[in-house]
Write an enzyme that holds these catalytic residues in place. Structure first.
Site, PDB file in Angstrom:
ATOM      1  N   CYS A  96      -2.841 -14.164  -4.011  1.00 54.91           N
ATOM      2  CA  CYS A  96      -2.531 -14.737  -2.687  1.00 54.91           C
ATOM      3  C   CYS A  96      -2.858 -16.225  -2.660  1.00 54.91           C
ATOM      4  CB  CYS A  96      -3.259 -13.978  -1.584  1.00 54.91           C
ATOM      5  SG  CYS A  96      -5.043 -13.964  -1.766  1.00 54.91           S
ATOM      6  N   ASP A 123      -6.234  -6.856  -6.270  1.00 58.23           N
ATOM      7  CA  ASP A 123      -5.876  -7.664  -5.095  1.00 58.23           C
ATOM      8  C   ASP A 123      -7.030  -8.597  -4.745  1.00 58.23           C
ATOM      9  OD1 ASP A 123      -4.612  -8.633  -2.844  1.00 58.23           O
ATOM     10  OD2 ASP A 123      -5.185  -6.938  -1.580  1.00 58.23           O
ATOM     11  N   ASN A 150     -19.500  -7.022  -8.875  1.00 60.49           N
ATOM     12  CA  ASN A 150     -18.512  -8.065  -9.130  1.00 60.49           C
ATOM     13  C   ASN A 150     -17.414  -7.450 -10.005  1.00 60.49           C
ATOM     14  OD1 ASN A 150     -17.071 -10.178 -10.373  1.00 60.49           O
ATOM     15  ND2 ASN A 150     -18.825 -11.555 -10.131  1.00 60.49           N
ATOM     16  N   ALA A 151     -16.182  -7.528  -9.552  1.00 61.31           N
ATOM     17  CA  ALA A 151     -15.083  -6.873 -10.270  1.00 61.31           C
ATOM     18  C   ALA A 151     -14.930  -7.416 -11.697  1.00 61.31           C
ATOM     19  CB  ALA A 151     -13.784  -7.045  -9.498  1.00 61.31           C
ATOM     20  N   ARG A 197       0.850  -1.209   0.000  1.00 60.75           N
ATOM     21  CA  ARG A 197       0.000   0.000   0.000  1.00 60.75           C
ATOM     22  C   ARG A 197       0.876   1.246   0.000  1.00 60.75           C
ATOM     23  NH1 ARG A 197      -3.736  -3.276   3.131  1.00 60.75           N
ATOM     24  NH2 ARG A 197      -2.538  -2.925   5.036  1.00 60.75           N
ATOM     25  N   PHE A 201     -11.450  -5.169  -6.055  1.00 62.16           N
ATOM     26  CA  PHE A 201     -11.421  -6.046  -4.876  1.00 62.16           C
ATOM     27  C   PHE A 201     -10.885  -5.240  -3.686  1.00 62.16           C
ATOM     28  CE2 PHE A 201     -10.510  -8.459  -8.733  1.00 62.16           C
ATOM     29  CZ  PHE A 201     -11.422  -9.497  -8.691  1.00 62.16           C
TER      30      PHE A 201
HETATM   31  N1  SAH Z   1      -6.684  -4.799  -1.078  1.00 58.29           N
HETATM   32  C1  SAH Z   1      -7.417  -4.983   0.171  1.00 58.29           C
HETATM   33  C2  SAH Z   1      -7.691  -6.433   0.487  1.00 58.29           C
HETATM   34  C3  SAH Z   1      -8.512  -7.153  -0.572  1.00 58.29           C
HETATM   35  S1  SAH Z   1      -9.197  -8.684  -0.026  1.00 58.29           S
HETATM   36  C4  SAH Z   1      -6.631  -4.282   1.292  1.00 58.29           C
HETATM   37  O1  SAH Z   1      -5.512  -3.815   1.062  1.00 58.29           O
HETATM   38  O2  SAH Z   1      -7.160  -4.199   2.405  1.00 58.29           O
HETATM   39  C5  SAH Z   1     -10.193  -9.175  -1.361  1.00 58.29           C
HETATM   40  C6  SAH Z   1     -11.576  -8.543  -1.381  1.00 58.29           C
HETATM   41  O3  SAH Z   1     -12.217  -8.910  -2.599  1.00 58.29           O
HETATM   42  C7  SAH Z   1     -12.520  -8.973  -0.270  1.00 58.29           C
HETATM   43  O4  SAH Z   1     -12.953  -7.842   0.437  1.00 58.29           O
HETATM   44  C8  SAH Z   1     -13.711  -9.627  -1.003  1.00 58.29           C
HETATM   45  O5  SAH Z   1     -14.958  -9.314  -0.402  1.00 58.29           O
HETATM   46  C9  SAH Z   1     -13.619  -8.993  -2.363  1.00 58.29           C
HETATM   47  N2  SAH Z   1     -14.190  -9.767  -3.472  1.00 58.29           N
HETATM   48  C10 SAH Z   1     -14.230 -11.106  -3.626  1.00 58.29           C
HETATM   49  N3  SAH Z   1     -14.739 -11.436  -4.825  1.00 58.29           N
HETATM   50  C11 SAH Z   1     -15.045 -10.276  -5.460  1.00 58.29           C
HETATM   51  C12 SAH Z   1     -15.584  -9.954  -6.731  1.00 58.29           C
HETATM   52  N4  SAH Z   1     -15.900 -10.915  -7.610  1.00 58.29           N
HETATM   53  N5  SAH Z   1     -15.751  -8.658  -7.052  1.00 58.29           N
HETATM   54  C13 SAH Z   1     -15.400  -7.684  -6.183  1.00 58.29           C
HETATM   55  N6  SAH Z   1     -14.891  -7.927  -4.958  1.00 58.29           N
HETATM   56  C14 SAH Z   1     -14.708  -9.201  -4.596  1.00 58.29           C
END
Ligand code: SAH
Length: 386
Positions: A330, A290, A269-270, A203, A219
Site C-alpha cells: 500500500c 498485507d 514481528n512478521a 478478503r 501483518f
Molecule cells: N490485512 C489487514 C490489515 C493489515 S494492516 C486487514 O485486512 O484488516 C497492517 C498491520 O501490520 C497493522 O495492524 C500493523 O500493526 C501490523 N504490523 C506492522 N508492522 C508489523 C511487523 N513488523 N510485524 C507484524 N505486524 C506488523
C-alpha cells in the site's frame, strides 16, 4: 491582485484542468487570502480555471475542488457527497468519500453501518469541518460522526488534529458484515479506529480459495483475512501481528465468527517470525502478506523494496507446490510494475516458479482517477507456486 484569487504562471493551466494539485511553483501571484480559505484559480491571462482551498504552508498549496464557477459551500459538499455515495456498491459499509477521487480533496469519510468516521487531511477541510458534517448528515441521515484526523497530515498542513465525536456520542463499537463474515469495528476511546475497507474485495477473493487450506495471515491487524478464510472453510490459520490492540481485535473477531478453535495468533514481528518459520521448514498453502506502508515518500523506496523482497522471498519458501500467496503493497511510491519486479526477484532468489493468477487492487469504494495517480495506492498479486 484581487483578494481570493490565485493566478497561475503561463502554461500551468493545462495540468491544473486534469489534476487538482497546485504547487507554490505554479503560482504567479495571489491576492489576500486567509490560510485554509477558498480561492478562485485563474490562468495567466485571467480566465477562470477552478476553485479550491489554499494553504501557504505546504509546497502543495492549493487543491482544486471544482472546475465550475460554483461556491464551495454546504450545498456543493452535499452534491459531491451524494454523487460519491451513489457510486458505492454497498453504501452502508464503505469509504463514502475518497478525497481527490471523489472531487473532495482532503476529505475521507468511512461509513460503518450506523456510524460515520470523518478524516480531514488538509487545512481547508479541517476549517470546513462543521459545514462538511452538516452536508454529510444531509445526504446520509443524522448518524453519529467520529472525527479521526491523521496527526501527520495535520502537522504538515498546520492544524490541530480533531479526534472524538461531534456532538452526541456514538457507540464504542459496531459489528459490520462482509458477506458471511462479521467484524467488530472499535471506535474512539483512544483505540486505533477502523477497519481496512480497501481490502474488502480481496478478503472475499482469498476466502473463495481458502477451503481446506492452512493459512498464514502475516501483518493480520484484526485478522480480517484469517477470519474470512476460516469462515470459508480453511483448515486452520495463523495470524502474525505486533500491535496489542490489533491482537485483541483479532481475538474478538475470531470468536465472533466461531472460528477461534482453528486459529492461532502470534505476537511477533512478521520479519522475525517468517524467518523462524522458514528455519522450521513450516508449510502453509495460503499466505497473505498485507504489511503497512514501508515508505510514505519517494526517498525511502529502495529500503521499502528490500523489505518487500524479504517478506515475499521468505513466504514463497513456505509454499508447497500449488500453494497460494496473496501479496500486497500500500506504499503509493512503489508502483505496480515495481512491486511485480520485486516479487519476481524474490521468486528468482527462492528458485521457485510462480504463476500470476490475478493482479489485485483497492476496493471499488476507493476509486482511482486516471489523471490523478495518487488516488491509487494498494496493489497486489495473487500467485500460485507451480
Ligand atoms: N490485512 C489487514 C490489515 C493489515 S494492516 C486487514 O485486512 O484488516 C497492517 C498491520 O501490520 C497493522 O495492524 C500493523 O500493526 C501490523 N504490523 C506492522 N508492522 C508489523 C511487523 N513488523 N510485524 C507484524 N505486524 C506488523
Amino acid at each position: 491582485m484581487r483578494g481570493g484569487v490565485l493566478r497561475l504562471k503561463k502554461g500551468r493551466e493545462a495540468r491544473a484542468r486534469v489534476h487538482p494539485w497546485l504547487f507554490k511553483g505554479d503560482v504567479a501571484e495571489i491576492g489576500a487570502v486567509e490560510p485554509g480559505e477558498a480561492v478562485t484559480v485563474v490562468d495567466f491571462a485571467g480566465h477562470f480555471v477552478g476553485r479550491g482551498f489554499f494553504n501557504p504552508r505546504p509546497a502543495l498549496c492549493c487543491r482544486l475542488a471544482t472546475w465550475d464557477d460554483e461556491a464551495l459551500d454546504e450545498a456543493f459538499f452535499a452534491r459531491r457527497i451524494a454523487a460519491a455515495v451513489a457510486r458505492r456498491p454497498d453504501p452502508a459499509l464503505a469509504r463514502l468519500v475518497w478525497s481527490e477521487a471523489d472531487g473532495l480533496p482532503g476529505l475521507v469519510v468511512d461509513r460503518f453501518t450506523d456510524v460515520l468516521v470523518l478524516q480531514s487531511l488538509t487545512l481547508g477541510t479541517a476549517g470546513a469541518r462543521a459545514t462538511l458534517v452538516a452536508a454529510l448528515r444531509r445526504v446520509v441521515g443524522d448518524l453519529p460522526v467520529l472525527l479521526a484526523d491523521d496527526a501527520t497530515a495535520a502537522r504538515l498542513e498546520g492544524f490541530e488534529p480533531a479526534r472524538g465525536w461531534v456532538g452526541r456520542e456514538g457507540p464504542a463499537a459496531v459489528d459490520v458484515r462482509e458477506g458471511p463474515v462479521t467484524f467488530r469495528v472499535r471506535l474512539g476511546g483512544g483505540h486505533k479506529t477502523g477497519h481496512y475497507l480497501d481490502q474488502r474485495e480481496n478478503r472475499a477473493r482469498v476466502a473463495a480459495l481458502a477451503a481446506g487450506r492452512r493459512v498464514l495471515d502475516a501483518f493480520c491487524y484484526t485478522a480480517g483475512f484469517a477470519c474470512a478464510a476460516l469462515v470459508a472453510g480453511a483448515r486452520e490459520a495463523v495470524g502474525i501481528e505486533t500491535s496489542a490492540e490489533a491482537l485483541a481485535g483479532a481475538r474478538e473477531n475470531l470468536a465472533l465468527n466461531g472460528v477461534a478453535d482453528r486459529a492461532r495468533l502470534v505476537d511477533a514481528n512478521a520479519f522475525d517470525e517468517l524467518r523462524r518459520l522458514e528455519r522450521e521448514r513450516a508449510r502453509f498453502d495460503l499466505i497473505v502478506l498485507d504489511p503497512p506502508p514501508f515508505t510514505r515518500g519517494r526517498a525511502a523506496v529502495e529500503a521499502a523494496a528490500r523489505g518487500y523482497k524479504e517478506i515475499n522471498l521468505r513466504s514463497m519458501r513456505l509454499l508447497p507446490p500449488g500453494g497460494l500467496l496473496a501479496t500486497f503493497s500500500c506504499s503509493h511510491h512503489v508502483t505496480e510494475a515495481r512491486f511485480e519486479a520485486i516479487c519476481r526477484e524474490a521468486a528468482g532468489d527462492a528458485g521457485l516458479r510462480l504463476r500470476t493468477l490475478a493482479t489485485l487492487g483497492q476496493a471499488a469504494d476507493h476509486p482511482v482517477l486516471l489523471t490523478v495517480p495518487e488516488t491509487g495506492y494498494l496493489k497486489g498479486l495473487l500467485l500460485e507456486r507451480v
